[in-house]
Design an enzyme around this catalytic site. Structure first.
Site, PDB file in Angstrom:
ATOM      1  N   LYS A   1      -2.445  -4.215  20.095  1.00  0.00           N
ATOM      2  CA  LYS A   1      -1.670  -3.044  20.527  1.00  0.00           C
ATOM      3  C   LYS A   1      -1.133  -2.212  19.361  1.00  0.00           C
ATOM      4  O   LYS A   1      -1.008  -2.678  18.236  1.00  0.00           O
ATOM      5  CB  LYS A   1      -0.536  -3.483  21.457  1.00  0.00           C
ATOM      6  CG  LYS A   1      -1.121  -3.788  22.847  1.00  0.00           C
ATOM      7  CD  LYS A   1      -0.161  -3.631  23.960  1.00  0.00           C
ATOM      8  CE  LYS A   1      -0.950  -3.746  25.287  1.00  0.00           C
ATOM      9  NZ  LYS A   1      -0.147  -4.331  26.345  1.00  0.00           N
TER      10      LYS A   1
ATOM     11  N   ARG B   1      -2.660 -12.470  27.302  1.00  0.00           N
ATOM     12  CA  ARG B   1      -3.780 -11.582  27.652  1.00  0.00           C
ATOM     13  C   ARG B   1      -4.399 -11.097  26.343  1.00  0.00           C
ATOM     14  O   ARG B   1      -3.764 -10.379  25.580  1.00  0.00           O
ATOM     15  CB  ARG B   1      -3.246 -10.409  28.476  1.00  0.00           C
ATOM     16  CG  ARG B   1      -4.312  -9.445  28.971  1.00  0.00           C
ATOM     17  CD  ARG B   1      -3.685  -8.334  29.799  1.00  0.00           C
ATOM     18  NE  ARG B   1      -4.688  -7.408  30.292  1.00  0.00           N
ATOM     19  CZ  ARG B   1      -5.156  -6.373  29.598  1.00  0.00           C
ATOM     20  NH1 ARG B   1      -4.714  -6.143  28.372  1.00  0.00           N
ATOM     21  NH2 ARG B   1      -6.068  -5.585  30.112  1.00  0.00           N
TER      22      ARG B   1
HETATM   23  N1  HH2 Z   1      -1.948  -4.125  28.728  1.00  0.00           N
HETATM   24  C1  HH2 Z   1      -3.002  -3.328  28.986  1.00  0.00           C
HETATM   25  C2  HH2 Z   1      -3.617  -3.350  30.249  1.00  0.00           C
HETATM   26  N2  HH2 Z   1      -3.193  -4.191  31.209  1.00  0.00           N
HETATM   27  N3  HH2 Z   1      -1.744  -5.907  31.934  1.00  0.00           N
HETATM   28  C3  HH2 Z   1      -0.714  -6.726  31.685  1.00  0.00           C
HETATM   29  N4  HH2 Z   1      -0.300  -7.589  32.628  1.00  0.00           N
HETATM   30  N5  HH2 Z   1      -0.060  -6.727  30.485  1.00  0.00           N
HETATM   31  C4  HH2 Z   1      -0.427  -5.894  29.468  1.00  0.00           C
HETATM   32  O1  HH2 Z   1       0.221  -5.922  28.397  1.00  0.00           O
HETATM   33  C5  HH2 Z   1      -1.516  -4.987  29.697  1.00  0.00           C
HETATM   34  C6  HH2 Z   1      -2.171  -5.031  30.962  1.00  0.00           C
HETATM   35  C7  HH2 Z   1      -3.510  -2.420  27.921  1.00  0.00           C
HETATM   36  O2  HH2 Z   1      -4.526  -3.031  27.171  1.00  0.00           O
HETATM   37  P1  HH2 Z   1      -6.095  -2.752  27.357  1.00  0.00           P
HETATM   38  O3  HH2 Z   1      -6.565  -3.179  28.702  1.00  0.00           O
HETATM   39  O4  HH2 Z   1      -6.825  -3.378  26.224  1.00  0.00           O
HETATM   40  O5  HH2 Z   1      -6.209  -1.192  27.160  1.00  0.00           O
HETATM   41  P2  HH2 Z   1      -6.459   0.008  28.164  1.00  0.00           P
HETATM   42  O6  HH2 Z   1      -5.285   0.102  29.096  1.00  0.00           O
HETATM   43  O7  HH2 Z   1      -6.576   1.208  27.247  1.00  0.00           O
HETATM   44  O8  HH2 Z   1      -7.728  -0.286  28.917  1.00  0.00           O
END
Ligand code: HH2
Length: 269
Positions: A211, A253
């Site tokens: 992040k 995660r």
């Molecule tokens: N962070 C992201 C997406 N979903 N769900 C939970 N429960 N907790 C988190 O911290 C969280 C999440 C963001 O990360 P990522 O999926 O890699 O990125 P993007 O939203 O750009 O797809």
């Protein structure tokens, strides 16, 4: 309140592997966009030891484009259908229609960054993750403000988890939502006091993997303006994940599953 350290070292934290079927996720957008590539990636993460795969069809990063219900279903359902026979799958969505289609395809956990879908989880008899977010993804990072970030996040999560419990959801996770309407200082305060979230009594999921907060810390320490690139945040991810595990997080995660699992084993030992 402090946590029971003995119970932390006894339990091996779980790792949730991230499968983003999106063109624009902040760290891996476009890498796993076709069903075939996304499924292969998910199988690889299972082979690395992921306990669950979190399949998502919409990026929640600030500035990501909105995705229609139909398009999100088109992205995630074929991937879930092919992964579910091999391991547990969660659906990362804010949309009730997508959650329902994903569960019909084999998902058994709704990972809900909006923390609003517990009635769907109750109706379908699946697990639910309540994540805290201040505002909406498009604008959440403009000027996040809290009187006391830990108090407010804890109160919100306890209220939502309590609602879900009353509605009959039998598996409830809470997640402080790192980077979702929070400054670097808010994120660090939450991480430092994660034991207070743990003491609410529901299992805690933490997502700091790659992040922006990590990119910012590393850039600031080097005195450079631009955050360190997401592909160069592995050590920072593991450092924050180890901290979270030691503070009592039950699941991490992660994009980098193998490294997170090795870290979890060492923490547990
Ligand atoms: N962070 C992201 C997406 N979903 N769900 C939970 N429960 N907790 C988190 O911290 C969280 C999440 C963001 O990360 P990522 O999926 O890699 O990125 P993007 O939203 O750009 O797809």
């Amino acid at each position: 309140m402090t946590i029971d350290q003995a119970s932390v070292v006894r339990a091996l934290p779980l790792v949730m592997g991230i499968v983003n079927v999106t063109p624009d996720s902040f760290s891996d957008g476009g890498r796993y966009l076709t069903t075939e590539v996304a499924v292969a990636h998910g199988l690889e993460l299972l082979a690395e030891g992921a306990s669950i795969l979190d399949v998502g069809g919409e990026s929640t990063r600030p500035g990501a484009s909105l995705v229609s219900v139909d398009e999100e279903i088109r992205r995630v359902v074929p991937v879930i259908e092919q992964l579910a026979p091999h391991g547990r799958v969660s659906i990362d969505t804010r949309k009730p229609e997508v959650a329902r289609a994903a569960v019909a395809a084999g998902a058994t956990l709704i990972n809900d960054v909006s923390a609003q879908l517990w009635p769907v989880a109750a109706d379908l008899g699946v697990g639910w993750v309540a994540m805290h977010m201040q505002g909406e993804p498009a604008t959440m990072q403009l000027d996040p403000v809290y009187d006391d970030v830990v108090d407010e996040v804890c109160a919100f999560l306890a209220q939502r988890a309590g609602e879900a419990e009353k509605a009959g959801v039998s598996e409830i996770w809470v997640d402080p939502g790192f980077g979702f309407g929070k400054t670097l200082q808010h994120n660090l305060t939450l991480l430092a006091q994660l034991d207070r979230v743990v003491s609410l009594g529901w299992p805690v999921l933490v997502g700091t993997s790659r992040k922006g907060m990590l990119g910012r810390i590393l850039a600031d320490s080097d005195g450079v303006a631009d955050p360190v690139d997401p592909d160069d945040r592995l050590a920072g991810s593991i450092a924050s994940e180890v901290w979270a595990m030691h503070r009592g997080a039950a699941m991490i995660r992660a994009h980098d599953v193998r490294a997170a699992i090795q870290a979890a084993k060492v923490v547990a030992a």
